[in-house]
Design a protein around this motif. Structure first.
Motif, PDB file in Angstrom:
ATOM      1  N   ILE A  38       0.834  -1.198   0.000  1.00 35.35           N
ATOM      2  CA  ILE A  38       0.000   0.000   0.000  1.00 35.35           C
ATOM      3  C   ILE A  38       0.873   1.254   0.000  1.00 35.35           C
ATOM      4  CG2 ILE A  38      -1.690   1.325   1.313  1.00 35.35           C
ATOM      5  CD1 ILE A  38      -2.817  -1.087  -0.139  1.00 35.35           C
ATOM      6  N   GLY A  39       1.964   1.219   0.753  1.00 39.56           N
ATOM      7  CA  GLY A  39       2.851   2.376   0.805  1.00 39.56           C
ATOM      8  C   GLY A  39       3.466   2.700  -0.543  1.00 39.56           C
ATOM      9  N   ALA A  40       3.921   1.675  -1.263  1.00 42.24           N
ATOM     10  CA  ALA A  40       4.528   1.896  -2.573  1.00 42.24           C
ATOM     11  C   ALA A  40       3.517   2.454  -3.570  1.00 42.24           C
ATOM     12  CB  ALA A  40       5.125   0.593  -3.097  1.00 42.24           C
ATOM     13  N   TYR A  41       2.297   1.907  -3.560  1.00 48.64           N
ATOM     14  CA  TYR A  41       1.251   2.426  -4.442  1.00 48.64           C
ATOM     15  C   TYR A  41       0.913   3.867  -4.095  1.00 48.64           C
ATOM     16  CZ  TYR A  41      -0.146  -1.697  -7.142  1.00 48.64           C
ATOM     17  OH  TYR A  41      -0.181  -2.737  -8.044  1.00 48.64           O
ATOM     18  N   ALA A  42       0.859   4.192  -2.807  1.00 51.21           N
ATOM     19  CA  ALA A  42       0.519   5.552  -2.386  1.00 51.21           C
ATOM     20  C   ALA A  42       1.563   6.548  -2.868  1.00 51.21           C
ATOM     21  CB  ALA A  42       0.385   5.613  -0.865  1.00 51.21           C
ATOM     22  N   VAL A  43       2.837   6.190  -2.756  1.00 53.74           N
ATOM     23  CA  VAL A  43       3.903   7.080  -3.221  1.00 53.74           C
ATOM     24  C   VAL A  43       3.839   7.226  -4.736  1.00 53.74           C
ATOM     25  CG1 VAL A  43       6.401   7.354  -3.424  1.00 53.74           C
ATOM     26  CG2 VAL A  43       5.402   6.592  -1.257  1.00 53.74           C
ATOM     27  N   ARG A  44       3.615   6.114  -5.443  1.00 57.48           N
ATOM     28  CA  ARG A  44       3.480   6.187  -6.905  1.00 57.48           C
ATOM     29  C   ARG A  44       2.323   7.102  -7.298  1.00 57.48           C
ATOM     30  NH1 ARG A  44       1.014   2.494 -10.543  1.00 57.48           N
ATOM     31  NH2 ARG A  44      -0.627   2.634  -8.980  1.00 57.48           N
ATOM     32  N   ASN A  45       1.200   7.005  -6.597  1.00 54.03           N
ATOM     33  CA  ASN A  45       0.044   7.860  -6.887  1.00 54.03           C
ATOM     34  C   ASN A  45       0.345   9.325  -6.594  1.00 54.03           C
ATOM     35  OD1 ASN A  45      -1.270   5.508  -7.534  1.00 54.03           O
ATOM     36  ND2 ASN A  45      -2.502   5.428  -5.675  1.00 54.03           N
ATOM     37  N   PHE A  46       1.101   9.578  -5.541  1.00 54.29           N
ATOM     38  CA  PHE A  46       1.509  10.945  -5.204  1.00 54.29           C
ATOM     39  C   PHE A  46       2.344  11.549  -6.328  1.00 54.29           C
ATOM     40  CE2 PHE A  46       4.594  13.910  -3.393  1.00 54.29           C
ATOM     41  CZ  PHE A  46       3.772  14.770  -2.680  1.00 54.29           C
ATOM     42  N   PHE A  47       3.279  10.785  -6.851  1.00 50.64           N
ATOM     43  CA  PHE A  47       4.105  11.257  -7.969  1.00 50.64           C
ATOM     44  C   PHE A  47       3.241  11.455  -9.221  1.00 50.64           C
ATOM     45  CE2 PHE A  47       7.612  10.589  -5.321  1.00 50.64           C
ATOM     46  CZ  PHE A  47       8.792  10.947  -5.955  1.00 50.64           C
ATOM     47  N   ALA A  48       2.317  10.528  -9.472  1.00 45.84           N
ATOM     48  CA  ALA A  48       1.486  10.615 -10.671  1.00 45.84           C
ATOM     49  C   ALA A  48       0.592  11.844 -10.631  1.00 45.84           C
ATOM     50  CB  ALA A  48       0.644   9.355 -10.821  1.00 45.84           C
ATOM     51  N   ALA A  49       0.097  12.215  -9.452  1.00 43.27           N
ATOM     52  CA  ALA A  49      -0.771  13.384  -9.328  1.00 43.27           C
ATOM     53  C   ALA A  49      -0.041  14.662  -9.722  1.00 43.27           C
ATOM     54  CB  ALA A  49      -1.297  13.492  -7.901  1.00 43.27           C
ATOM     55  N   ARG A  50       1.279  14.638  -9.645  1.00 44.03           N
ATOM     56  CA  ARG A  50       2.092  15.802 -10.009  1.00 44.03           C
ATOM     57  C   ARG A  50       2.817  15.607 -11.330  1.00 44.03           C
ATOM     58  NH1 ARG A  50       0.923  14.989  -5.232  1.00 44.03           N
ATOM     59  NH2 ARG A  50       0.706  16.638  -3.653  1.00 44.03           N
ATOM     60  N   ARG A  51       2.482  14.490 -12.008  1.00 37.44           N
ATOM     61  CA  ARG A  51       3.085  14.137 -13.287  1.00 37.44           C
ATOM     62  C   ARG A  51       4.601  14.002 -13.185  1.00 37.44           C
ATOM     63  NH1 ARG A  51      -0.017  13.815 -17.497  1.00 37.44           N
ATOM     64  NH2 ARG A  51       1.743  14.046 -18.929  1.00 37.44           N
ATOM     65  N   TRP A  52       5.060  13.556 -12.037  1.00 34.91           N
ATOM     66  CA  TRP A  52       6.471  13.234 -11.852  1.00 34.91           C
ATOM     67  C   TRP A  52       6.677  11.774 -12.216  1.00 34.91           C
ATOM     68  CZ3 TRP A  52       6.862  15.357  -6.159  1.00 34.91           C
ATOM     69  CH2 TRP A  52       6.793  16.754  -6.191  1.00 34.91           C
ATOM     70  N   LEU A  53       7.352  11.517 -13.299  1.00 36.79           N
ATOM     71  CA  LEU A  53       7.670  10.175 -13.780  1.00 36.79           C
ATOM     72  C   LEU A  53       6.463   9.391 -14.276  1.00 36.79           C
ATOM     73  CD1 LEU A  53      10.268   8.739 -11.224  1.00 36.79           C
ATOM     74  CD2 LEU A  53      10.723   9.655 -13.495  1.00 36.79           C
ATOM     75  N   PHE A  54       5.272   9.622 -13.704  1.00 37.02           N
ATOM     76  CA  PHE A  54       4.096   8.843 -14.040  1.00 37.02           C
ATOM     77  C   PHE A  54       2.976   9.739 -14.550  1.00 37.02           C
ATOM     78  CE2 PHE A  54       6.394   6.597 -10.729  1.00 37.02           C
ATOM     79  CZ  PHE A  54       6.477   5.321 -11.239  1.00 37.02           C
ATOM     80  N   ALA A  55       2.097   9.162 -15.357  1.00 35.59           N
ATOM     81  CA  ALA A  55       0.942   9.887 -15.884  1.00 35.59           C
ATOM     82  C   ALA A  55      -0.315   9.052 -15.650  1.00 35.59           C
ATOM     83  CB  ALA A  55       1.113  10.154 -17.370  1.00 35.59           C
ATOM     84  N   ARG A  56      -1.377   9.721 -15.230  1.00 32.53           N
ATOM     85  CA  ARG A  56      -2.663   9.038 -15.057  1.00 32.53           C
ATOM     86  C   ARG A  56      -3.459   9.185 -16.343  1.00 32.53           C
ATOM     87  NH1 ARG A  56      -7.083   9.770 -10.139  1.00 32.53           N
ATOM     88  NH2 ARG A  56      -8.413   8.029 -10.789  1.00 32.53           N
ATOM     89  N   LEU A  57      -3.801   8.067 -16.953  1.00 35.61           N
ATOM     90  CA  LEU A  57      -4.503   8.050 -18.231  1.00 35.61           C
ATOM     91  C   LEU A  57      -6.008   8.186 -18.014  1.00 35.61           C
ATOM     92  CD1 LEU A  57      -2.487   5.257 -20.063  1.00 35.61           C
ATOM     93  CD2 LEU A  57      -2.015   7.714 -19.922  1.00 35.61           C
ATOM     94  N   PRO A  58      -6.760   8.512 -19.087  1.00 37.27           N
ATOM     95  CA  PRO A  58      -8.221   8.677 -18.953  1.00 37.27           C
ATOM     96  C   PRO A  58      -8.938   7.449 -18.408  1.00 37.27           C
ATOM     97  CG  PRO A  58      -7.463   9.619 -21.013  1.00 37.27           C
ATOM     98  CD  PRO A  58      -6.283   8.916 -20.426  1.00 37.27           C
ATOM     99  N   ASP A  59      -8.393   6.257 -18.643  1.00 36.24           N
ATOM    100  CA  ASP A  59      -9.053   5.045 -18.137  1.00 36.24           C
ATOM    101  C   ASP A  59      -8.753   4.780 -16.666  1.00 36.24           C
ATOM    102  OD1 ASP A  59      -6.426   4.296 -18.248  1.00 36.24           O
ATOM    103  OD2 ASP A  59      -6.721   2.572 -19.566  1.00 36.24           O
ATOM    104  N   GLY A  60      -8.002   5.688 -16.036  1.00 36.57           N
ATOM    105  CA  GLY A  60      -7.704   5.560 -14.617  1.00 36.57           C
ATOM    106  C   GLY A  60      -6.407   4.846 -14.293  1.00 36.57           C
ATOM    107  N   THR A  61      -5.797   4.221 -15.297  1.00 34.84           N
ATOM    108  CA  THR A  61      -4.530   3.545 -15.053  1.00 34.84           C
ATOM    109  C   THR A  61      -3.401   4.558 -14.948  1.00 34.84           C
ATOM    110  OG1 THR A  61      -4.131   3.249 -17.427  1.00 34.84           O
ATOM    111  CG2 THR A  61      -5.297   1.482 -16.259  1.00 34.84           C
ATOM    112  N   ILE A  62      -2.328   4.141 -14.321  1.00 36.00           N
ATOM    113  CA  ILE A  62      -1.160   5.004 -14.135  1.00 36.00           C
ATOM    114  C   ILE A  62       0.029   4.341 -14.806  1.00 36.00           C
ATOM    115  CG2 ILE A  62       0.411   6.001 -12.433  1.00 36.00           C
ATOM    116  CD1 ILE A  62      -1.930   6.220 -10.521  1.00 36.00           C
TER     117      ILE A  62
END
Length: 248
Positions: A205-229
């Protein structure tokens, strides 16, 4: 096998998380009845069987990940200000973000695990004969009463997922290492099965939470329209790497 592009693992959402917490608590409750038996049985293995697990258990040490990633993060951040403008500087920023994600993705769950250890204050298996499997010294305790959850298991699982998010082809290998690390903590007598399972859940859960935090700021990750990251990649860093290897 968790979906590495989903926002949360195993179908977890903001609406159904209470159900997942209930299931986790129920699993831990059932495992508690087997904690002492499993722990004492594995600790009774011959030393020749237990020997390799003393080596495997070190894969759960956070220092292997945190120290190198911190050094790389600092050097890359400095490079962003001293390197020539262009893709060299952009590559330095990508490397900064990558090292930062590894550092926070592994360090944050581990830090939380250490806090919970002190809060719960559960005695380790070495204290079983004197205090039993359910002895607690909350908050004011030392390492002998910091069994729940397993920090090594938390770190190992978080590391596997952090690697999986940026390099999925290596995920199964690191997941296997994480599972063996958690099992080793029981074999060498440092944790009960419930400690390991709780550590795995916390690291996940911790790793997913950090990944989601980065994705919300478009750091390294992007959240696509289908909800996937999805991992956005490090194109400038790859370009610099190709240039350096070609020159070599």
């Amino acid at each position: 096998m968790p979906n590495l592009t989903a926002r949360w693992p195993l179908g977890l959402t903001q609406k159904n998380w209470p159900n997942y917490v209930t299931v986790l608590v129920a699993v831990l409750f059932v495992l508690m009845f087997f904690d002492a038996y499993v722990s004492q049985s594995l600790m009774a293995w011959p030393d020749i069987w237990r020997g390799p697990f003393y080596f495997l258990t070190d894969f759960g040490l956070s220092d292997w990940v945190l120290i190198p990633s911190l050094i790389v993060m600092i050097l890359a951040l400095i490079g962003r200000f001293v390197l020539p403008a262009g893709y060299y500087r952009r590559a330095s920023w990508e490397l900064t973000m990558l090292a930062s994600f590894i550092f926070v993705g592994v360090g944050a769950p581990g830090l939380l695990a250490n806090g919970l250890k002190r809060l719960f204050g559960r005695g380790r298996p070495a204290e079983f004969l004197e205090h039993g499997a359910f002895a607690f010294r909350r908050i004011l305790n030392d390492s002998t009463f910091q069994s729940f959850p397993s920090g090594h298991s938390t770190t190992a699982m978080a590391t596997a997922l952090v690697v999986g998010f940026v390099a999925p082809k290596f995920f199964q290998l690191f997941l296997l290492i994480a599972v063996m690390t958690g099992f080793s903590r029981i074999v060498i007598g440092m944790h009960y099965p419930t400690d390991v399972v709780a550590g795995f859940a916390l690291g996940c859960i911790g790793a997913y939470a950090v990944r989601n935090f980065f994705a919300a700021r478009r750091w390294l990750f992007a959240r696509l329209p289908d909800g996937t990251i999805r991992f956005r990649g490090v194109p400038n860093l790859r370009r610099v790497w190709r240039l350096l290897t070609q020159r070599a």
